[in-house]
Write a protein that holds these residues in place. Structure first.
Motif, PDB file in Angstrom:
ATOM      1  N   GLY A  23       0.800  -1.224   0.000  1.00  0.00           N
ATOM      2  CA  GLY A  23       0.000   0.000   0.000  1.00  0.00           C
ATOM      3  C   GLY A  23       0.829   1.268   0.000  1.00  0.00           C
ATOM      4  N   PHE A  24       2.173   1.134   0.022  1.00  0.00           N
ATOM      5  CA  PHE A  24       3.015   2.314  -0.054  1.00  0.00           C
ATOM      6  C   PHE A  24       4.309   1.973  -0.774  1.00  0.00           C
ATOM      7  CE2 PHE A  24       5.044   0.363   3.554  1.00  0.00           C
ATOM      8  CZ  PHE A  24       6.341   0.866   3.581  1.00  0.00           C
ATOM      9  N   ALA A  25       4.975   3.011  -1.284  1.00  0.00           N
ATOM     10  CA  ALA A  25       6.239   2.855  -1.999  1.00  0.00           C
ATOM     11  C   ALA A  25       7.065   4.106  -1.793  1.00  0.00           C
ATOM     12  CB  ALA A  25       5.989   2.619  -3.493  1.00  0.00           C
ATOM     13  N   MET A  26       8.362   4.010  -2.089  1.00  0.00           N
ATOM     14  CA  MET A  26       9.238   5.168  -1.965  1.00  0.00           C
ATOM     15  C   MET A  26      10.134   5.283  -3.188  1.00  0.00           C
ATOM     16  SD  MET A  26      10.407   5.421   2.009  1.00  0.00           S
ATOM     17  CE  MET A  26      10.832   3.693   2.167  1.00  0.00           C
ATOM     18  N   ILE A  27      10.455   6.515  -3.541  1.00  0.00           N
ATOM     19  CA  ILE A  27      11.432   6.810  -4.586  1.00  0.00           C
ATOM     20  C   ILE A  27      12.529   7.655  -3.944  1.00  0.00           C
ATOM     21  CG2 ILE A  27      11.862   7.889  -6.824  1.00  0.00           C
ATOM     22  CD1 ILE A  27       8.824   7.696  -7.347  1.00  0.00           C
ATOM     23  N   ASP A  28      13.753   7.164  -3.957  1.00  0.00           N
ATOM     24  CA  ASP A  28      14.882   7.943  -3.452  1.00  0.00           C
ATOM     25  C   ASP A  28      15.657   8.551  -4.614  1.00  0.00           C
ATOM     26  OD1 ASP A  28      14.539   7.693  -0.678  1.00  0.00           O
ATOM     27  OD2 ASP A  28      15.447   5.694  -0.676  1.00  0.00           O
ATOM     28  N   ASP A  29      16.334   9.671  -4.340  1.00  0.00           N
ATOM     29  CA  ASP A  29      17.083  10.382  -5.377  1.00  0.00           C
ATOM     30  C   ASP A  29      16.201  10.639  -6.592  1.00  0.00           C
ATOM     31  OD1 ASP A  29      19.476  10.259  -3.813  1.00  0.00           O
ATOM     32  OD2 ASP A  29      19.691   8.163  -4.441  1.00  0.00           O
ATOM     33  N   ALA A  30      15.029  11.204  -6.324  1.00  0.00           N
ATOM     34  CA  ALA A  30      14.003  11.347  -7.352  1.00  0.00           C
ATOM     35  C   ALA A  30      14.423  12.259  -8.496  1.00  0.00           C
ATOM     36  CB  ALA A  30      12.702  11.859  -6.725  1.00  0.00           C
ATOM     37  N   TYR A  31      15.139  13.341  -8.176  1.00  0.00           N
ATOM     38  CA  TYR A  31      15.468  14.343  -9.190  1.00  0.00           C
ATOM     39  C   TYR A  31      16.941  14.716  -9.131  1.00  0.00           C
ATOM     40  CZ  TYR A  31      10.385  14.989  -9.401  1.00  0.00           C
ATOM     41  OH  TYR A  31       9.043  14.798  -9.535  1.00  0.00           O
ATOM     42  N   THR A  32      17.371  15.488 -10.122  1.00  0.00           N
ATOM     43  CA  THR A  32      18.748  15.988 -10.153  1.00  0.00           C
ATOM     44  C   THR A  32      18.948  17.005  -9.039  1.00  0.00           C
ATOM     45  OG1 THR A  32      18.238  17.820 -11.642  1.00  0.00           O
ATOM     46  CG2 THR A  32      18.823  15.696 -12.667  1.00  0.00           C
ATOM     47  N   ALA A  33      20.200  17.152  -8.605  1.00  0.00           N
ATOM     48  CA  ALA A  33      20.522  18.128  -7.559  1.00  0.00           C
ATOM     49  C   ALA A  33      20.140  19.544  -7.988  1.00  0.00           C
ATOM     50  CB  ALA A  33      22.007  18.049  -7.219  1.00  0.00           C
ATOM     51  N   GLU A  34      20.292  19.831  -9.274  1.00  0.00           N
ATOM     52  CA  GLU A  34      19.942  21.162  -9.780  1.00  0.00           C
ATOM     53  C   GLU A  34      18.449  21.432  -9.610  1.00  0.00           C
ATOM     54  OE1 GLU A  34      20.327  23.833 -13.887  1.00  0.00           O
ATOM     55  OE2 GLU A  34      20.582  21.656 -13.963  1.00  0.00           O
ATOM     56  N   TYR A  35      17.619  20.434  -9.946  1.00  0.00           N
ATOM     57  CA  TYR A  35      16.175  20.633  -9.812  1.00  0.00           C
ATOM     58  C   TYR A  35      15.786  20.774  -8.338  1.00  0.00           C
ATOM     59  CZ  TYR A  35      11.157  19.980  -9.974  1.00  0.00           C
ATOM     60  OH  TYR A  35       9.807  20.159  -9.811  1.00  0.00           O
ATOM     61  N   VAL A  36      16.363  19.931  -7.481  1.00  0.00           N
ATOM     62  CA  VAL A  36      16.067  20.023  -6.054  1.00  0.00           C
ATOM     63  C   VAL A  36      16.372  21.430  -5.540  1.00  0.00           C
ATOM     64  CG1 VAL A  36      16.651  19.156  -3.758  1.00  0.00           C
ATOM     65  CG2 VAL A  36      16.464  17.565  -5.685  1.00  0.00           C
ATOM     66  N   HIS A  37      17.494  21.976  -5.950  1.00  0.00           N
ATOM     67  CA  HIS A  37      17.899  23.299  -5.482  1.00  0.00           C
ATOM     68  C   HIS A  37      16.934  24.384  -5.958  1.00  0.00           C
ATOM     69  CE1 HIS A  37      20.523  26.459  -4.055  1.00  0.00           C
ATOM     70  NE2 HIS A  37      20.531  27.011  -5.248  1.00  0.00           N
ATOM     71  N   THR A  38      16.570  24.360  -7.236  1.00  0.00           N
ATOM     72  CA  THR A  38      15.667  25.391  -7.758  1.00  0.00           C
ATOM     73  C   THR A  38      14.267  25.257  -7.162  1.00  0.00           C
ATOM     74  OG1 THR A  38      15.202  24.008  -9.713  1.00  0.00           O
ATOM     75  CG2 THR A  38      16.927  25.676  -9.918  1.00  0.00           C
ATOM     76  N   ARG A 167      13.393  12.541  -1.567  1.00  0.00           N
ATOM     77  CA  ARG A 167      12.638  11.288  -1.463  1.00  0.00           C
ATOM     78  C   ARG A 167      11.156  11.570  -1.700  1.00  0.00           C
ATOM     79  NH1 ARG A 167      13.148   7.444   3.762  1.00  0.00           N
ATOM     80  NH2 ARG A 167      14.563   6.311   2.365  1.00  0.00           N
ATOM     81  N   ILE A 168      10.488  10.649  -2.372  1.00  0.00           N
ATOM     82  CA  ILE A 168       9.030  10.717  -2.533  1.00  0.00           C
ATOM     83  C   ILE A 168       8.417   9.504  -1.849  1.00  0.00           C
ATOM     84  CG2 ILE A 168       7.079  10.860  -4.127  1.00  0.00           C
ATOM     85  CD1 ILE A 168       9.003  11.852  -6.273  1.00  0.00           C
ATOM     86  N   ALA A 169       7.500   9.742  -0.933  1.00  0.00           N
ATOM     87  CA  ALA A 169       6.700   8.679  -0.337  1.00  0.00           C
ATOM     88  C   ALA A 169       5.351   8.653  -1.044  1.00  0.00           C
ATOM     89  CB  ALA A 169       6.511   8.917   1.158  1.00  0.00           C
ATOM     90  N   ILE A 170       4.912   7.460  -1.440  1.00  0.00           N
ATOM     91  CA  ILE A 170       3.665   7.272  -2.181  1.00  0.00           C
ATOM     92  C   ILE A 170       2.826   6.246  -1.422  1.00  0.00           C
ATOM     93  CG2 ILE A 170       2.665   6.578  -4.401  1.00  0.00           C
ATOM     94  CD1 ILE A 170       5.452   7.077  -5.644  1.00  0.00           C
ATOM     95  N   PHE A 171       1.568   6.563  -1.142  1.00  0.00           N
ATOM     96  CA  PHE A 171       0.764   5.596  -0.393  1.00  0.00           C
ATOM     97  C   PHE A 171      -0.731   5.782  -0.669  1.00  0.00           C
ATOM     98  CE2 PHE A 171       1.708   9.263   2.263  1.00  0.00           C
ATOM     99  CZ  PHE A 171       0.507   9.581   2.893  1.00  0.00           C
ATOM    100  N   GLN A 172      -1.474   4.711  -0.406  1.00  0.00           N
ATOM    101  CA  GLN A 172      -2.928   4.771  -0.558  1.00  0.00           C
ATOM    102  C   GLN A 172      -3.488   5.834   0.380  1.00  0.00           C
ATOM    103  OE1 GLN A 172      -3.379  -0.061  -1.184  1.00  0.00           O
ATOM    104  NE2 GLN A 172      -4.860   1.026   0.092  1.00  0.00           N
ATOM    105  N   SER A 173      -4.404   6.626  -0.130  1.00  0.00           N
ATOM    106  CA  SER A 173      -4.919   7.754   0.654  1.00  0.00           C
ATOM    107  C   SER A 173      -5.793   7.317   1.823  1.00  0.00           C
ATOM    108  CB  SER A 173      -5.707   8.707  -0.258  1.00  0.00           C
ATOM    109  OG  SER A 173      -4.855   9.302  -1.213  1.00  0.00           O
ATOM    110  N   ASP A 174      -6.231   6.054   1.837  1.00  0.00           N
ATOM    111  CA  ASP A 174      -7.071   5.600   2.944  1.00  0.00           C
ATOM    112  C   ASP A 174      -6.261   5.006   4.090  1.00  0.00           C
ATOM    113  OD1 ASP A 174      -6.258   3.314   1.639  1.00  0.00           O
ATOM    114  OD2 ASP A 174      -8.251   2.417   1.471  1.00  0.00           O
TER     115      ASP A 174
END
Length: 200
Positions: A23-38, A167-174
C-alpha cells in the motif's frame, strides 16, 4: 500525461509492486541536484505566503499545525513535479484501475514543534483522493530533526519513513498516518492523485 518520460530513478515496476503488496512505496534520489535546489528556492521564496493548514472544508484544527501554499500555474518549478506525478498516474490507472484524473498539491512547511496527528487523507472514501504523495524538498536533513512520516500499511504493519531530501513517499490515501513533531524546519510538496471513485 502519456508523453512524459519519468526520471530513471522512478522504477515503475517496483512502485507498482510495493503499492500492491504493502500500500506504499518510496522513490529515493528522485530528481537531479539542480532541480532540487531550484525547487527548494521556489518554495522558500514564497514562505511569506503560506497560511495555517486546515482539514476538511477549510476548518483549522488542532490535529495539525503545519503551514501550506496551494500550487498554481505560477509556481513553474513545482509544476514539473506535478507533471511527473500525472505521468505516474497513467501507470497507476493501468495497473489498478483507479481512474485518477487530476492531481492537487501544496507546499508544506513544518517548523520546529509542528506536526500532523493520525488521520486518513480519504476518510470514508468521499473526497476522491486515491493516492497520496509527499516529496521532501529540503536540501539537508538529520535523523534527530523529527518530522518523520509514520504510516500503517495495508497489512496493518507500522512504518517510520524518514524525510530524506529528494525522497518521494507514495501511499494509498485511505491508510492511517501521521507526521511526527518536527524539531527543525521541514519542507515538502504534498500531492493527492484524485479520481471520482474510491475502489481500494
Amino acid at each position: 500525461m502519456d508523453g512524459i518520460l519519468l526520471p530513471k530513478s522512478w522504477n515503475v515496476d517496483l512502485i507498482l509492486n510495493d503499492l500492491d503488496q504493502h500500500g506504499f512505496a518510496m522513490i529515493d534520489d528522485a530528481y537531479t541536484a539542480e532541480y532540487v535546489h531550484t525547487l527548494s528556492e521556489e518554495c522558500i521564496s514564497h514562505l511569506n505566503q503560506f497560511r495555517d493548514a486546515a482539514i476538511q472544508n477549510g476548518v483549522v484544527s488542532n490535529i495539525r499545525s503545519d503551514h501550506i501554499l496551494w500550487l498554481n500555474e505560477e509556481l513553474n518549478i513545482a509544476q514539473q513535479h506535478i507533471q511527473y506525478l500525472n505521468a505516474l498516474s497513467a501507470h497507476l490507472n493501468q495497473a489498478f484501475f483507479l481512474g485518477i484524473q487530476e492531481a492537487e498539491a501544496h507546499f508544506a512547511c513544518y517548523n520546529a514543534g509542528e506536526f500532523y496527528a493520525l488521520h486518513r487523507d480519504n476518510p470514508q472514501g468521499k473526497n476522491g483522493r486515491m493516492i497520496s504523495t509527499v516529496y521532501y524538498l529540503h536540501e539537508d536533513w538529520q535523523s534527530d530533526w523529527g518530522g518523520q512520516l509514520r504510516l500503517q500499511d495495508k497489512n496493518g504493519e507500522w512504518h517510520i519513513i524518514e524525510p530524506k531530501p529528494n525522497r518521494i513517499a507514495i501511499f494509498q490515501s485511505d491508510l492511517l498516518h501521521e507526521v511526527l513533531q518536527a524539531k527543525h524546519q521541514r519542507l515538502s510538496i504534498t500531492a493527492w492523485l484524485r479520481s471520482g471513485n474510491s475502489i481500494w
